[in-house]
Design an enzyme around this catalytic site. Sequence first.
Site, mmCIF file in Angstrom:
data_model
loop_
_atom_site.group_PDB
_atom_site.id
_atom_site.type_symbol
_atom_site.label_atom_id
_atom_site.label_comp_id
_atom_site.label_asym_id
_atom_site.label_seq_id
_atom_site.Cartn_x
_atom_site.Cartn_y
_atom_site.Cartn_z
ATOM 1 C CG ASP A 424 -2.257 0.707 0.960
ATOM 2 O OD1 ASP A 424 -2.230 1.942 1.075
ATOM 3 O OD2 ASP A 424 -3.294 0.077 0.657
ATOM 4 C CG ASP A 425 0.507 6.058 0.545
ATOM 5 O OD1 ASP A 425 1.429 6.179 -0.277
ATOM 6 O OD2 ASP A 425 -0.200 7.001 0.940
ATOM 7 C CE LYS A 498 -6.151 0.902 -1.060
ATOM 8 N NZ LYS A 498 -5.914 0.431 0.313
ATOM 9 C CG ASP A 500 -6.506 5.913 -1.983
ATOM 10 O OD1 ASP A 500 -7.623 6.449 -2.072
ATOM 11 O OD2 ASP A 500 -5.944 5.696 -0.901
ATOM 12 N N GLY A 544 -16.371 4.892 -2.609
ATOM 13 C CA GLY A 544 -17.771 4.666 -2.969
ATOM 14 C C GLY A 544 -18.481 5.887 -3.504
ATOM 15 N NE ARG A 561 -12.091 1.116 0.979
ATOM 16 C CZ ARG A 561 -11.046 1.785 1.454
ATOM 17 N NH1 ARG A 561 -9.814 1.403 1.169
ATOM 18 N NH2 ARG A 561 -11.222 2.805 2.237
ATOM 19 C CG ASP A 565 -9.365 4.313 5.070
ATOM 20 O OD1 ASP A 565 -9.858 4.314 3.928
ATOM 21 O OD2 ASP A 565 -8.213 4.677 5.318
HETATM 22 C C1 GAL Z 1 -6.622 5.687 2.075
HETATM 23 C C2 GAL Z 1 -7.122 4.308 1.715
HETATM 24 C C3 GAL Z 1 -6.426 3.323 2.615
HETATM 25 C C4 GAL Z 1 -4.936 3.428 2.406
HETATM 26 C C5 GAL Z 1 -4.470 4.860 2.620
HETATM 27 C C6 GAL Z 1 -3.002 5.053 2.263
HETATM 28 O O1 GAL Z 1 -7.251 6.629 1.300
HETATM 29 O O2 GAL Z 1 -8.517 4.257 1.863
HETATM 30 O O3 GAL Z 1 -6.893 2.022 2.361
HETATM 31 O O4 GAL Z 1 -4.624 2.991 1.120
HETATM 32 O O5 GAL Z 1 -5.231 5.753 1.848
HETATM 33 O O6 GAL Z 1 -2.558 6.355 2.455
#
Ligand code: GAL
Length: 752
Positions: A424-425, A498, A500, A544, A561, A565
């Site tokens: 992820d990030d 993913k 975002d 969403g 999504r 979160d």
């Molecule tokens: C949010 C996302 C999380 C995660 C996060 C990383 O926007 O919904 O699942 O990826 O960013 O910064």
Amino acid sequence: MPILIRKYLLLFLLFAALLPKAHSQNKGSITLKTGKFTTGDVPAWSQPSFIDTAWKDQKLGDPWQRQGFQNYHGFAWYRIHITIPSSLKTNSAWKDSLRIYLAHVNDVDQTFLNGVQIGKIGSFPEDSGGYVSKWPAVREYRLSINNPAIKWDQENVIAVRCYDGGGSGGIFMGTPYIDMLEKIDGISFDNTGESIRYLPGNKAEKSLHISNHFNIPIEGTFSYTTIDAATGKTLEEKSVPLTLTPFSGKDFAVTMPHRIGIEYNMSFTEKGSGDKRSIKQILPYILTPAISDKPQINGAKVAGVRPGSPFIFKVAATGKGTLAYSAKGLPAGLSLNRTTGVITGSVAKAGDYKITLTVTNSLGSASRALTIKVGDLLALTPPMGWNSWNCWGISVSDAKVRSSAQALIDKGLTGHGWMYMNIDDGWEAAQRANDSSIVPNEKFPDMKGLGDFLHSNGLRFGIYSSPGPRTCGGYLGSWQNEDKDAATYASWGIDYLKYDLCSYTELMPRRNSSLEENQRPYILMRDLLKKQSRDIVYSLCQYGWQDVWKWGPEMNGNLWRTTGDIEDSWNSLYRIGFNQARLSEYAKPGRWNDPDMLIVGQVGWGENLHPTRLTPYEQYTHMSLWSMLSAPLLLGCDLSRLDPFTLNLLTNDEVIAIDQDPLGKQARQVIKQDSSQVWVKELEDGSKVIALFNLQNSFQSLTADWDALNLKGTIKVRDVWQQKDLGTKEKGYTVTVAPHGVSLIKITGFTQ
Ligand code: GAL
């Protein structure tokens, strides 16, 4: 690294709820609600004599971006004026130290009391080594009551110099206070899921380590009670005197029955003050029977790949000892490694290829069909695997991904279908390369190497980005470099993206922009992913907005999504999970509603890993509901620390089969009441799964009533968690369900 707050309030709220609350406030504590505030940076602002009446008032505990300084990043100061009454120390039992608690500071602080520096966490840009954000750290500064910096019964000025490196800034995630430290603050419990052992004879042993972090002896009483919550009966109660010498600890082990409904309460009460620290928990009880020694094939029964794209699929199988794999009917271009069970290669021609897989060990063999659909659609069953976010947050690294992958293999999870390893990030470098391609930061020395390692183990490799200039964690996004990024991902061997929304919202004219504006960034990346010579599952992450489930397929999104979160609380699980009912019709093979990742095991979003705060009952509900929803199953926990309960929860092949059912039909919410809900899911083999959810805080009897569910015939019931046939039931099935728990049954033999 802070989180962006302006558009990402949801993310902030998540964090506010997530990080462990600092110690509880002691008697006489004074809450610091407001302070004077200004942007800028002048050394004289630390001095009590400075006149700050022209400064703005700020609520302490909320970032300044939410209080009139929306776009400001950099230096800023708070000055908190507070009279510290000497009654605080006289009323204290220990009379040792004053505590100044400032919650968290985004990102760096240097704190002064009446001009004297009392603490500093993080590094300012001008410090040697440069800027280091420390927003996850709790600022709790302690001063001896004799410290001359404290002006008892007079006005004091707590001056906090802050530096915000981006995103949100200032004091946040809690309300500051001052109080006196008591001896109980030196006591902590080491309380993890790993501290439970399951013993023969349906017994469990819970061990607890109590530590004294202070350099004084702490005297008191350790007590525990075990209760059968289903009957309300106390099973055992005991207290023992306990003195912990400075910096020492003691282990306790309590044995209790291993069954549903056992609760334990453990506490330490400090003698001098009567202050108490305690934990109250429900014994995690194991329902899934031990995995058979005989070979068994698990996981997805159908897999999608585009013509000519590399295919990588590990046959998920369990069984004792060495397994040998074979396959009949593999199309030209694919081959199976007979030792690892990994199918690789590529198929040139579109079509459905039906294969028979066989797995053999010394005890026998098992065969099962696998359909490989060579065509346009990927992720024909909901993706199953791991994502770094809910455990490592932005501190994810190559080493952590590798060790998590190794744990996935070593703990046998790959044998049940868990296969994606998604970063992820937090992987992106601060600058792009000269040719503007994205580069990973120092935590990821070799992305291609990492991909090769995962692939060689039959795992798939996922990554994260944003269509905006910055990700939600403040890292570089793909904006204006989308083509480069898609190609770079493909060159690293990425199988899953993913994507975002994050800072892309800043490029949109309004918060509630048009459908077209919401779709634009996803269309751009859709077309670029299509051009790559490998398959990249496309995960849309935009919370969403604009009913993404209606247009996700048009984006070629494989999952989207549906909410903000998730966090590890019943509220969050309930709000997200049970609200998916209206989306049932949108889930299909290759097109999944994504109610966010799993929150079981050790979670913590970075530096504060803790066992999930969901009760065992809620965790059964979580896995059951996500499987009923055909939701992607992405673990968000530290895989190297999977306790037996969590591992058991994640390796029930009959539960996983509900999620991975090839029909891909999301369950329907059939009965909705305040205290319970009944959901029904149709499976490909014509059977149905019924989930009876207890939404109450206490045990209750629930019934799957055949009439109410419109079912007739000689109905056979199987308990899915226990993998046990319960025989035929005439009118329905009645069962006692735990608080926030579930009964998951599979029925056959019905007519409608
Ligand atoms: C949010 C996302 C999380 C995660 C996060 C990383 O926007 O919904 O699942 O990826 O960013 O910064």
